[in-house]
Design a protein around this motif. Sequence first.
Motif, PDB file in Angstrom:
ATOM      1  N   LEU A  91     -18.079 -20.094  18.541  1.00 13.64           N
ATOM      2  CA  LEU A  91     -17.138 -19.706  17.726  1.00 13.64           C
ATOM      3  C   LEU A  91     -15.899 -19.421  18.629  1.00 13.64           C
ATOM      4  O   LEU A  91     -14.876 -19.767  18.354  1.00 13.64           O
ATOM      5  CB  LEU A  91     -17.452 -18.260  17.002  1.00 13.64           C
ATOM      6  CG  LEU A  91     -18.500 -18.552  15.846  1.00 13.64           C
ATOM      7  CD1 LEU A  91     -18.634 -16.983  15.357  1.00 13.64           C
ATOM      8  CD2 LEU A  91     -17.634 -19.257  14.716  1.00 13.64           C
ATOM      9  N   ALA A 149     -12.248 -21.324  18.180  1.00 16.02           N
ATOM     10  CA  ALA A 149     -11.159 -20.421  18.081  1.00 16.02           C
ATOM     11  C   ALA A 149      -9.856 -20.701  19.013  1.00 16.02           C
ATOM     12  O   ALA A 149      -8.780 -20.993  18.782  1.00 16.02           O
ATOM     13  CB  ALA A 149     -11.312 -18.892  18.246  1.00 16.02           C
ATOM     14  N   GLN A 150     -10.344 -21.209  20.234  1.00  8.42           N
ATOM     15  CA  GLN A 150      -9.434 -21.543  21.420  1.00  8.42           C
ATOM     16  C   GLN A 150      -8.851 -23.114  21.335  1.00  8.42           C
ATOM     17  O   GLN A 150      -8.131 -23.487  21.969  1.00  8.42           O
ATOM     18  CB  GLN A 150      -9.833 -21.185  22.577  1.00  8.42           C
ATOM     19  CG  GLN A 150     -10.125 -19.608  22.822  1.00  8.42           C
ATOM     20  CD  GLN A 150      -8.889 -18.922  22.665  1.00  8.42           C
ATOM     21  OE1 GLN A 150      -7.814 -19.223  22.760  1.00  8.42           O
ATOM     22  NE2 GLN A 150      -9.062 -17.704  21.927  1.00  8.42           N
ATOM     23  N   PHE A 208      -6.680 -26.901  13.391  1.00  6.33           N
ATOM     24  CA  PHE A 208      -6.680 -25.840  12.414  1.00  6.33           C
ATOM     25  C   PHE A 208      -6.261 -26.292  10.965  1.00  6.33           C
ATOM     26  O   PHE A 208      -5.040 -27.035  10.701  1.00  6.33           O
ATOM     27  CB  PHE A 208      -6.261 -24.491  12.625  1.00  6.33           C
ATOM     28  CG  PHE A 208      -7.141 -23.689  13.803  1.00  6.33           C
ATOM     29  CD1 PHE A 208      -8.129 -23.255  13.590  1.00  6.33           C
ATOM     30  CD2 PHE A 208      -6.573 -24.202  15.048  1.00  6.33           C
ATOM     31  CE1 PHE A 208      -8.932 -22.684  14.445  1.00  6.33           C
ATOM     32  CE2 PHE A 208      -7.347 -23.537  16.017  1.00  6.33           C
ATOM     33  CZ  PHE A 208      -8.423 -22.936  15.924  1.00  6.33           C
ATOM     34  N   GLN A 266      -2.450 -21.867   9.663  1.00  4.30           N
ATOM     35  CA  GLN A 266      -2.473 -20.868  10.508  1.00  4.30           C
ATOM     36  C   GLN A 266      -1.093 -19.934  10.530  1.00  4.30           C
ATOM     37  O   GLN A 266      -0.087 -20.476   9.727  1.00  4.30           O
ATOM     38  CB  GLN A 266      -2.453 -21.198  11.977  1.00  4.30           C
ATOM     39  CG  GLN A 266      -1.260 -21.953  12.592  1.00  4.30           C
ATOM     40  CD  GLN A 266      -1.475 -22.525  13.974  1.00  4.30           C
ATOM     41  OE1 GLN A 266      -2.218 -21.657  14.612  1.00  4.30           O
ATOM     42  NE2 GLN A 266      -0.800 -23.423  14.276  1.00  4.30           N
ATOM     43  N   ARG A 271      -6.169 -17.920  12.049  1.00  6.36           N
ATOM     44  CA  ARG A 271      -6.349 -19.527  11.800  1.00  6.36           C
ATOM     45  C   ARG A 271      -7.434 -19.769  10.954  1.00  6.36           C
ATOM     46  O   ARG A 271      -8.659 -19.032  11.166  1.00  6.36           O
ATOM     47  CB  ARG A 271      -6.522 -20.044  13.020  1.00  6.36           C
ATOM     48  CG  ARG A 271      -5.095 -19.923  13.923  1.00  6.36           C
ATOM     49  CD  ARG A 271      -5.410 -20.853  15.303  1.00  6.36           C
ATOM     50  NE  ARG A 271      -4.273 -20.770  16.080  1.00  6.36           N
ATOM     51  CZ  ARG A 271      -4.044 -20.729  17.444  1.00  6.36           C
ATOM     52  NH1 ARG A 271      -5.256 -20.795  18.173  1.00  6.36           N
ATOM     53  NH2 ARG A 271      -3.088 -20.892  18.105  1.00  6.36           N
ATOM     54  N   ARG A 296     -10.150 -22.703   9.664  1.00  5.26           N
ATOM     55  CA  ARG A 296     -10.560 -24.121  10.061  1.00  5.26           C
ATOM     56  C   ARG A 296     -11.877 -24.179   8.952  1.00  5.26           C
ATOM     57  O   ARG A 296     -12.833 -23.273   9.325  1.00  5.26           O
ATOM     58  CB  ARG A 296     -11.135 -24.399  11.517  1.00  5.26           C
ATOM     59  CG  ARG A 296     -11.692 -25.590  11.762  1.00  5.26           C
ATOM     60  CD  ARG A 296     -11.703 -25.983  12.856  1.00  5.26           C
ATOM     61  NE  ARG A 296     -12.252 -27.463  13.199  1.00  5.26           N
ATOM     62  CZ  ARG A 296     -12.307 -27.848  14.391  1.00  5.26           C
ATOM     63  NH1 ARG A 296     -12.255 -27.185  15.266  1.00  5.26           N
ATOM     64  NH2 ARG A 296     -13.054 -29.239  14.205  1.00  5.26           N
ATOM     65  N   PHE A 351     -10.282 -17.209  11.705  1.00  6.10           N
ATOM     66  CA  PHE A 351     -10.197 -16.282  12.870  1.00  6.10           C
ATOM     67  C   PHE A 351      -9.081 -15.465  12.826  1.00  6.10           C
ATOM     68  O   PHE A 351      -8.024 -15.930  12.137  1.00  6.10           O
ATOM     69  CB  PHE A 351     -10.323 -17.571  14.047  1.00  6.10           C
ATOM     70  CG  PHE A 351     -11.257 -18.303  14.048  1.00  6.10           C
ATOM     71  CD1 PHE A 351     -12.445 -18.000  14.745  1.00  6.10           C
ATOM     72  CD2 PHE A 351     -11.340 -19.586  13.542  1.00  6.10           C
ATOM     73  CE1 PHE A 351     -13.440 -18.761  15.029  1.00  6.10           C
ATOM     74  CE2 PHE A 351     -12.366 -20.550  13.563  1.00  6.10           C
ATOM     75  CZ  PHE A 351     -13.562 -20.053  14.492  1.00  6.10           C
ATOM     76  N   TYR A 352      -9.223 -14.306  13.504  1.00  6.39           N
ATOM     77  CA  TYR A 352      -8.048 -13.474  13.822  1.00  6.39           C
ATOM     78  C   TYR A 352      -8.037 -12.963  15.265  1.00  6.39           C
ATOM     79  O   TYR A 352      -9.155 -12.778  15.885  1.00  6.39           O
ATOM     80  CB  TYR A 352      -8.104 -12.259  12.644  1.00  6.39           C
ATOM     81  CG  TYR A 352      -9.298 -11.359  12.558  1.00  6.39           C
ATOM     82  CD1 TYR A 352      -8.973 -10.123  13.218  1.00  6.39           C
ATOM     83  CD2 TYR A 352     -10.375 -11.650  12.192  1.00  6.39           C
ATOM     84  CE1 TYR A 352      -9.877  -9.179  13.437  1.00  6.39           C
ATOM     85  CE2 TYR A 352     -11.493 -10.589  12.368  1.00  6.39           C
ATOM     86  CZ  TYR A 352     -11.175  -9.492  12.903  1.00  6.39           C
ATOM     87  OH  TYR A 352     -12.288  -8.485  12.890  1.00  6.39           O
ATOM     88  N   PHE A 353      -6.810 -12.786  15.637  1.00 10.16           N
ATOM     89  CA  PHE A 353      -6.805 -12.737  17.020  1.00 10.16           C
ATOM     90  C   PHE A 353      -5.904 -11.372  17.239  1.00 10.16           C
ATOM     91  O   PHE A 353      -5.477 -10.723  16.446  1.00 10.16           O
ATOM     92  CB  PHE A 353      -5.580 -13.996  17.577  1.00 10.16           C
ATOM     93  CG  PHE A 353      -6.107 -15.259  17.380  1.00 10.16           C
ATOM     94  CD1 PHE A 353      -6.698 -15.879  18.404  1.00 10.16           C
ATOM     95  CD2 PHE A 353      -6.316 -15.879  16.246  1.00 10.16           C
ATOM     96  CE1 PHE A 353      -7.413 -17.137  18.510  1.00 10.16           C
ATOM     97  CE2 PHE A 353      -6.844 -17.115  16.201  1.00 10.16           C
ATOM     98  CZ  PHE A 353      -7.525 -17.755  17.542  1.00 10.16           C
ATOM     99  N   VAL A 359      -9.366 -14.226  20.652  1.00 12.83           N
ATOM    100  CA  VAL A 359     -10.012 -14.113  19.091  1.00 12.83           C
ATOM    101  C   VAL A 359     -10.680 -12.646  19.323  1.00 12.83           C
ATOM    102  O   VAL A 359     -11.364 -12.344  20.357  1.00 12.83           O
ATOM    103  CB  VAL A 359     -10.713 -14.943  18.978  1.00 12.83           C
ATOM    104  CG1 VAL A 359     -11.771 -15.486  19.720  1.00 12.83           C
ATOM    105  CG2 VAL A 359     -11.178 -15.142  17.224  1.00 12.83           C
ATOM    106  N   VAL A 380     -14.197 -13.007  13.485  1.00 15.47           N
ATOM    107  CA  VAL A 380     -14.241 -14.121  12.475  1.00 15.47           C
ATOM    108  C   VAL A 380     -14.722 -13.673  11.185  1.00 15.47           C
ATOM    109  O   VAL A 380     -15.638 -12.954  11.122  1.00 15.47           O
ATOM    110  CB  VAL A 380     -14.944 -15.609  13.146  1.00 15.47           C
ATOM    111  CG1 VAL A 380     -16.272 -15.368  13.338  1.00 15.47           C
ATOM    112  CG2 VAL A 380     -14.661 -16.733  12.128  1.00 15.47           C
TER     113      VAL A 380
END
Length: 110
Positions: free
Chosen positions: A8, A12-13, A19, A22, A47, A49, A54-56, A65, A68
């Motif tokens: 994951l 995410a990176q 994506f 976002q 973001r 996908r 995903f959240y940062f 990140v 998720v």
Amino acid sequence: MRFNARELALIAQKSPQCFDKQGILGIKEKQEGLFRKGEVLVERLFRLRGNLLFYFKTKDPASEVIGVYVLERCMVELSMEDEDVNFGFIIIFEGEDKRLELTAKYVNIN
């Protein structure tokens, strides 16, 4: 399909072009401290996908990140609870007590 934390993090990176969508969303998070308790609206980079949201940690695209959400067996409702929040919505997961409350600052319609 099962993912582990390492997989994951790699997803995410990836570059922003990988994506589907976002942007910056506000998320209601519980905040507990010595002198304050309650919910706070925090802006974070999200973001999407596929069905992985995903959240940062910050709004910076290079930030790490922190979580998720797997968007399965869930529904979206408009948030009418808070009149001060524009473009609010809630993601409700089936069979769970967890509600994800999000807001957007504006809507760009093209």
